[in-house]
Design a protein around this motif. Structure first.
Motif, PDB file in Angstrom:
ATOM      1  N   ILE B 209       0.834  -1.200   0.000  1.00  0.00           N
ATOM      2  CA  ILE B 209       0.000   0.000   0.000  1.00  0.00           C
ATOM      3  C   ILE B 209       0.875   1.258   0.000  1.00  0.00           C
ATOM      4  O   ILE B 209       0.654   2.201  -0.758  1.00  0.00           O
ATOM      5  CB  ILE B 209      -0.939   0.003   1.225  1.00  0.00           C
ATOM      6  CG1 ILE B 209      -2.013  -1.069   1.053  1.00  0.00           C
ATOM      7  CG2 ILE B 209      -1.586   1.367   1.406  1.00  0.00           C
ATOM      8  CD1 ILE B 209      -2.931  -1.187   2.235  1.00  0.00           C
ATOM      9  N   ILE B 210       1.897   1.257   0.873  1.00  0.00           N
ATOM     10  CA  ILE B 210       2.696   2.474   1.028  1.00  0.00           C
ATOM     11  C   ILE B 210       3.638   2.669  -0.151  1.00  0.00           C
ATOM     12  O   ILE B 210       3.777   3.755  -0.690  1.00  0.00           O
ATOM     13  CB  ILE B 210       3.502   2.422   2.345  1.00  0.00           C
ATOM     14  CG1 ILE B 210       2.557   2.257   3.524  1.00  0.00           C
ATOM     15  CG2 ILE B 210       4.329   3.694   2.513  1.00  0.00           C
ATOM     16  CD1 ILE B 210       3.253   1.998   4.825  1.00  0.00           C
ATOM     17  N   TYR B 211       4.318   1.583  -0.565  1.00  0.00           N
ATOM     18  CA  TYR B 211       5.279   1.709  -1.658  1.00  0.00           C
ATOM     19  C   TYR B 211       4.690   1.092  -2.915  1.00  0.00           C
ATOM     20  O   TYR B 211       3.855   1.696  -3.547  1.00  0.00           O
ATOM     21  CB  TYR B 211       6.612   1.090  -1.261  1.00  0.00           C
ATOM     22  CG  TYR B 211       7.110   1.650   0.057  1.00  0.00           C
ATOM     23  CD1 TYR B 211       7.777   2.868   0.089  1.00  0.00           C
ATOM     24  CD2 TYR B 211       6.871   0.989   1.254  1.00  0.00           C
ATOM     25  CE1 TYR B 211       8.213   3.407   1.287  1.00  0.00           C
ATOM     26  CE2 TYR B 211       7.308   1.523   2.457  1.00  0.00           C
ATOM     27  CZ  TYR B 211       7.980   2.731   2.471  1.00  0.00           C
ATOM     28  OH  TYR B 211       8.394   3.261   3.656  1.00  0.00           O
ATOM     29  N   GLU B 212       5.083  -0.112  -3.254  1.00  0.00           N
ATOM     30  CA  GLU B 212       4.465  -0.720  -4.435  1.00  0.00           C
ATOM     31  C   GLU B 212       4.528  -2.234  -4.325  1.00  0.00           C
ATOM     32  O   GLU B 212       5.235  -2.794  -3.479  1.00  0.00           O
ATOM     33  CB  GLU B 212       5.176  -0.272  -5.709  1.00  0.00           C
ATOM     34  CG  GLU B 212       6.601  -0.788  -5.782  1.00  0.00           C
ATOM     35  CD  GLU B 212       7.281  -0.425  -7.087  1.00  0.00           C
ATOM     36  OE1 GLU B 212       6.753   0.425  -7.796  1.00  0.00           O
ATOM     37  OE2 GLU B 212       8.333  -1.005  -7.362  1.00  0.00           O
ATOM     38  N   LEU B 213       3.743  -2.860  -5.208  1.00  0.00           N
ATOM     39  CA  LEU B 213       3.661  -4.312  -5.212  1.00  0.00           C
ATOM     40  C   LEU B 213       4.485  -4.806  -6.394  1.00  0.00           C
ATOM     41  O   LEU B 213       4.190  -4.490  -7.528  1.00  0.00           O
ATOM     42  CB  LEU B 213       2.194  -4.703  -5.405  1.00  0.00           C
ATOM     43  CG  LEU B 213       1.811  -6.164  -5.345  1.00  0.00           C
ATOM     44  CD1 LEU B 213       1.926  -6.677  -3.941  1.00  0.00           C
ATOM     45  CD2 LEU B 213       0.387  -6.329  -5.848  1.00  0.00           C
ATOM     46  N   SER B 214       5.559  -5.529  -6.121  1.00  0.00           N
ATOM     47  CA  SER B 214       6.366  -6.007  -7.243  1.00  0.00           C
ATOM     48  C   SER B 214       7.071  -7.292  -6.836  1.00  0.00           C
ATOM     49  O   SER B 214       7.184  -7.596  -5.648  1.00  0.00           O
ATOM     50  CB  SER B 214       7.385  -4.953  -7.665  1.00  0.00           C
ATOM     51  OG  SER B 214       8.437  -4.926  -6.727  1.00  0.00           O
ATOM     52  N   PRO B 215       7.537  -8.071  -7.825  1.00  0.00           N
ATOM     53  CA  PRO B 215       8.143  -9.371  -7.495  1.00  0.00           C
ATOM     54  C   PRO B 215       9.432  -9.262  -6.693  1.00  0.00           C
ATOM     55  O   PRO B 215       9.938 -10.285  -6.245  1.00  0.00           O
ATOM     56  CB  PRO B 215       8.417  -9.987  -8.872  1.00  0.00           C
ATOM     57  CG  PRO B 215       7.556  -9.246  -9.810  1.00  0.00           C
ATOM     58  CD  PRO B 215       7.401  -7.890  -9.266  1.00  0.00           C
ATOM     59  N   VAL B 216       9.992  -8.050  -6.525  1.00  0.00           N
ATOM     60  CA  VAL B 216      11.208  -7.974  -5.712  1.00  0.00           C
ATOM     61  C   VAL B 216      10.878  -7.766  -4.231  1.00  0.00           C
ATOM     62  O   VAL B 216      11.764  -7.563  -3.419  1.00  0.00           O
ATOM     63  CB  VAL B 216      12.181  -6.878  -6.183  1.00  0.00           C
ATOM     64  CG1 VAL B 216      12.780  -7.236  -7.514  1.00  0.00           C
ATOM     65  CG2 VAL B 216      11.512  -5.532  -6.213  1.00  0.00           C
ATOM     66  N   MET B 217       9.576  -7.824  -3.912  1.00  0.00           N
ATOM     67  CA  MET B 217       9.200  -7.623  -2.512  1.00  0.00           C
ATOM     68  C   MET B 217       9.775  -8.675  -1.576  1.00  0.00           C
ATOM     69  O   MET B 217       9.837  -8.462  -0.368  1.00  0.00           O
ATOM     70  CB  MET B 217       7.678  -7.642  -2.382  1.00  0.00           C
ATOM     71  CG  MET B 217       7.055  -6.269  -2.310  1.00  0.00           C
ATOM     72  SD  MET B 217       5.285  -6.434  -2.265  1.00  0.00           S
ATOM     73  CE  MET B 217       5.062  -7.186  -0.679  1.00  0.00           C
ATOM     74  N   PHE B 218      10.202  -9.833  -2.153  1.00  0.00           N
ATOM     75  CA  PHE B 218      10.720 -10.868  -1.264  1.00  0.00           C
ATOM     76  C   PHE B 218      11.959 -10.384  -0.514  1.00  0.00           C
ATOM     77  O   PHE B 218      12.300 -10.934   0.519  1.00  0.00           O
ATOM     78  CB  PHE B 218      11.038 -12.139  -2.044  1.00  0.00           C
ATOM     79  CG  PHE B 218      12.208 -12.010  -2.972  1.00  0.00           C
ATOM     80  CD1 PHE B 218      13.491 -12.206  -2.492  1.00  0.00           C
ATOM     81  CD2 PHE B 218      12.033 -11.702  -4.312  1.00  0.00           C
ATOM     82  CE1 PHE B 218      14.581 -12.090  -3.336  1.00  0.00           C
ATOM     83  CE2 PHE B 218      13.111 -11.590  -5.157  1.00  0.00           C
ATOM     84  CZ  PHE B 218      14.389 -11.777  -4.659  1.00  0.00           C
ATOM     85  N   THR B 219      12.613  -9.332  -1.033  1.00  0.00           N
ATOM     86  CA  THR B 219      13.796  -8.826  -0.330  1.00  0.00           C
ATOM     87  C   THR B 219      13.436  -8.296   1.057  1.00  0.00           C
ATOM     88  O   THR B 219      14.302  -8.139   1.899  1.00  0.00           O
ATOM     89  CB  THR B 219      14.476  -7.699  -1.113  1.00  0.00           C
ATOM     90  OG1 THR B 219      13.484  -6.747  -1.455  1.00  0.00           O
ATOM     91  CG2 THR B 219      15.152  -8.213  -2.354  1.00  0.00           C
ATOM     92  N   LEU B 220      12.134  -8.031   1.274  1.00  0.00           N
ATOM     93  CA  LEU B 220      11.699  -7.649   2.623  1.00  0.00           C
ATOM     94  C   LEU B 220      12.131  -8.698   3.641  1.00  0.00           C
ATOM     95  O   LEU B 220      12.539  -8.371   4.756  1.00  0.00           O
ATOM     96  CB  LEU B 220      10.170  -7.558   2.666  1.00  0.00           C
ATOM     97  CG  LEU B 220       9.505  -6.278   2.213  1.00  0.00           C
ATOM     98  CD1 LEU B 220       8.017  -6.416   2.367  1.00  0.00           C
ATOM     99  CD2 LEU B 220      10.026  -5.127   3.027  1.00  0.00           C
ATOM    100  N   GLY B 221      12.027  -9.957   3.246  1.00  0.00           N
ATOM    101  CA  GLY B 221      12.423 -11.037   4.148  1.00  0.00           C
ATOM    102  C   GLY B 221      13.904 -10.945   4.471  1.00  0.00           C
ATOM    103  O   GLY B 221      14.320 -11.092   5.617  1.00  0.00           O
ATOM    104  N   LEU B 222      14.713 -10.650   3.426  1.00  0.00           N
ATOM    105  CA  LEU B 222      16.157 -10.542   3.652  1.00  0.00           C
ATOM    106  C   LEU B 222      16.469  -9.341   4.539  1.00  0.00           C
ATOM    107  O   LEU B 222      17.374  -9.384   5.363  1.00  0.00           O
ATOM    108  CB  LEU B 222      16.891 -10.395   2.311  1.00  0.00           C
ATOM    109  CG  LEU B 222      16.730 -11.559   1.357  1.00  0.00           C
ATOM    110  CD1 LEU B 222      17.405 -11.259   0.044  1.00  0.00           C
ATOM    111  CD2 LEU B 222      17.319 -12.808   1.975  1.00  0.00           C
ATOM    112  N   LYS B 223      15.692  -8.245   4.358  1.00  0.00           N
ATOM    113  CA  LYS B 223      15.919  -7.059   5.167  1.00  0.00           C
ATOM    114  C   LYS B 223      15.521  -7.301   6.613  1.00  0.00           C
ATOM    115  O   LYS B 223      16.096  -6.709   7.537  1.00  0.00           O
ATOM    116  CB  LYS B 223      15.109  -5.871   4.614  1.00  0.00           C
ATOM    117  CG  LYS B 223      15.548  -5.380   3.276  1.00  0.00           C
ATOM    118  CD  LYS B 223      16.962  -4.871   3.333  1.00  0.00           C
ATOM    119  CE  LYS B 223      17.276  -4.003   2.136  1.00  0.00           C
ATOM    120  NZ  LYS B 223      16.369  -2.871   1.994  1.00  0.00           N
TER     121      LYS B 223
END
Lengths: 348, 290
Positions: B209-223
């Motif tokens: 919602i705040i940023y965007e929806l994209s296939p690189v979102m999995f990096t959230l897990g790494l962060k």
């Protein structure tokens, strides 16, 4: 009735093989591999080269993960370092390719000390996390120091001429990679047989017991790190030459996963497993392509639009399925087959 | 001064997202003793499902939220039952590799099932600009911070007061004894997976919602990883704090040193932390000498 083999000396125990049949098969295989590059068409030749390079990298990781039991997700980081350690001096500054290949091993080996020393206290999970962090940091350092590494633009690399022999043609380069694969296989097999290799396995199986037996854990873990990243670095350089272009994008993180998948599929902790796993994982997408091609129509279309995704999905699935149903990998399967063949109709 | 506060405030907002995901890492670790390397992918899948739902029901935020939470719960249960439970009791290497395999499958199925382009998850909320003490913020950023606090309070009460929370703590501290005392560890573990998936799903949806929806979102897990290690893998509440610290630190590094270093700041912190306190700030000190 034969009741099994008995070995009476250490020398017999650690011999690579005691069977003439195995030696004959190996010689036949080596001859076939030497001749093959001159007869294969370019597509199969590129597959053969990829397999050879992958074998080098997988054997390198096998030293660390398979034998010493240290999980590393930093495979791609060391490959990148190796590729850049080759590309920068050779392609940008005109050094001899031999120097480049040596550096491709030495630079990652030195860098592995940087990861290895702080990681000495860590095992299992935590080591996986530090090595993962390491590969991301390497990635970003390469992009950041773009004056030195050309950042995101990448470096073009030509096929080398080593000691007056040109490896310009695909067949010659395939032979070079096969040579490296064979050399690595021999080197790691012999390392495994030595005092050092046995210490590695002792650490993997029970580090407290190993320590009590007088194995210096710190020294041997560091040595495993250094050896493995030396080998992985060289595979990175070869891969860079194979792609003829070294860049961060050419070495995606999935290579780390692929390397672990190879070890699991082949059979963790055996050199043969690393080789079988490499062949299996490299050929897997092609075999699936063939399979879908036979199905034709809709399936073929799906695979051509989502080929890349399907390929990485397969890696994931293969990892999960092998861990679940055949934890000893292809080597385990082969052993079971052999045992079944020898002992049939008995079950042991 | 405003630059600093702005960096800190927006850092806290992204940190709250990391914190939520880090908490889900910790919940799973506590209940099952394994680290789910697929947590970021799980968050991403839930966000994509929420997006699909929002496109189809024409965006009533409550309907979407409820449906996404139900999906997340079921998804977590399914993963636990199909992939994780058969592997329980195997060595660390095996369980890690299974979650990595799962991560790879989920990550590529995103592009396979949906597509590779970024989208906006527009529920008609979360985009309004609020001005608090001279700092301009989107309401979504405030909301995610409030959600983090709500989840923290919820967990605190849950672990202390509810029968099931006590059972979870019992399983976390010694699963065999808990089993002998009549706690169903299997049930505790599946609930832990469901809860963790819901929390990280919320984080994924808020990020979308705040940023965007994209296939690189999995990096959230790494962060969120550094956050989990910083807080301590087995301290659910500590990891939330770790998330806030990592989010702020990243933003400060990006703002004051080098924007490119922002991406790796967390990883550098993780390595430093692992060297000094491998068990994190609030984790239990395990005696493990090599």
């Amino acid at each position: 009735m034969r009741s099994g083999y008995f070995k009476e000396t250490i020398a017999e125990q650690i011999a690579l093989t005691d069977s003439w049949a195995v030696r004959a098969w190996v010689i036949a295989l080596v001859l076939a591999l030497i001749v093959a590059p001159f007869y294969l068409n370019p597509f199969y030749l590129s597959l053969l080269t990829t397999i050879a390079i992958t074998v080098v990298g997988a054997l390198g990781l096998n030293v660390l993960t398979g034998w010493t039991g240290l999980i590393s997700l930093g495979h791609v980081g060391f490959m990148l370092l190796g590729a850049y350690a080759y590309a920068i001096p050779v392609a940008l500054h005109g050094y001899d390719p031999l120097v480049g290949l040596l550096l491709a091993g030495l630079v990652p080996a030195l860098a592995s000390l940087l990861v290895g020393v702080p990681s000495l206290r860590l095992t299992g999970l935590y080591l996986a996390i530090t090595t993962l962090a390491f590969s991301f940091i390497i990635n970003h350092l390469i992009l950041s120091f773009d004056g030195f590494t050309r950042g995101a633009r990448g470096i073009f690399v030509n096929r080398p001429t080593i000691l007056g022999v040109s490896f310009q043609s695909d067949a010659a380069f395939a032979l070079l990679c096969l040579g490296f694969a064979a050399a690595t296989l021999l080197a790691t097999l012999n390392l495994r047989r030595s005092r050092i290799g046995r210490a590695f396995v002792a650490i993997r199986d029970n580090d407290t017991a190993a320590r009590v037996m007088g194995v210096n854990l710190h020294a041997y873990k560091l040595f495993a790190f250094v050896t493995s990243s030396f080998i992985i670095g060289i595979s990175g350089a070869l891969y860079g030459i194979f792609l003829s272009f070294v860049s961060v994008d050419g070495f995606p993180f999935v290579l780390s996963i692929q390397a672990l998948a190879i070890l699991i599929v082949g059979g963790l902790g055996t050199a043969l497993g690393a080789v079988l796993g490499s062949v299996f994982i490299v050929l897997l997408p092609e075999v699936v392509n063939l399979g879908f091609g036979v199905l034709g129509g809709e399936a073929a279309r799906a695979i051509s639009t989502g080929a890349h995704e399907l390929k990485s999905m397969l890696y994931g699935l293969v990892i999960i399925l092998f861990l679940r149903f055949q934890p000893h990998g292809l080597v385990g399967l082969w052993r079971d087959l052999k045992r079944g063949w020898v002992n049939w109709p008995l079950r042991y | 001064m405003t630059f600093l506060t702005e960096l800190i405030v927006s850092g806290l907002a992204i940190g709250a997202i990391y914190g939520l995901i880090a908490m889900s890492f910790a919940v799973i670790y506590k209940a099952t003793g394994l680290v789910n390397f697929a947590q970021g992918e799980v968050a991403m899948i839930v966000a994509y499902v929420a997006w699909t739902i929002s496109v189809h029901v024409d965006g009533n935020p409550f309907v979407v939220a409820a449906a996404a939470i139900v999906f997340a719960g079921l998804f977590g249960l399914a993963i636990e039952r199909l992939v994780i439970r058969p592997m329980m009791g195997e060595p660390v290497f095996t369980t890690i590799m299974v979650t990595i395999g799962l991560a790879v499958v989920l990550r590529s199925s995103i592009v396979f099932l949906w597509d590779a382009y970024p989208h906006a998850l527009d529920l008609g909320v979360g985009q309004e600009i609020l001005e608090v003490g001279g700092v301009r913020l989107r309401s979504g950023q405030v909301a995610v911070f409030l959600i983090l606090i709500a989840v923290i309070v919820g967990f605190f009460i849950f672990f202390r007061r509810s029968r099931f929370g006590v059972a979870m703590r019992a399983v976390a501290s010694d699963d065999r004894t808990a089993l002998l005392m009549g706690v169903s560890t299997a049930r505790v573990q599946s609930v832990a997976w469901a809860v963790a998936t819901i929390i990280s799903g919320i984080a994924g949806v808020m990020f979308a919602i705040i940023y965007e929806l994209s296939p690189v979102m999995f990096t959230l897990g790494l962060k969120a990883f550094p956050a989990t290690i910083l807080g301590g893998l087995d301290s659910v509440l500590g990891t939330a704090f770790g998330g806030l610290v990592i989010g702020t630190a990243e933003n400060l590094v990006g703002g004051y040193f080098d924007p490119r270093m922002k991406e790796v700041a967390g990883f550098i912190i993780i390595i430093l932390i692992l060297m000094v306190r491998p068990f994190g700030l609030f984790g239990t000190r395990r005696i493990e000498r090599v």
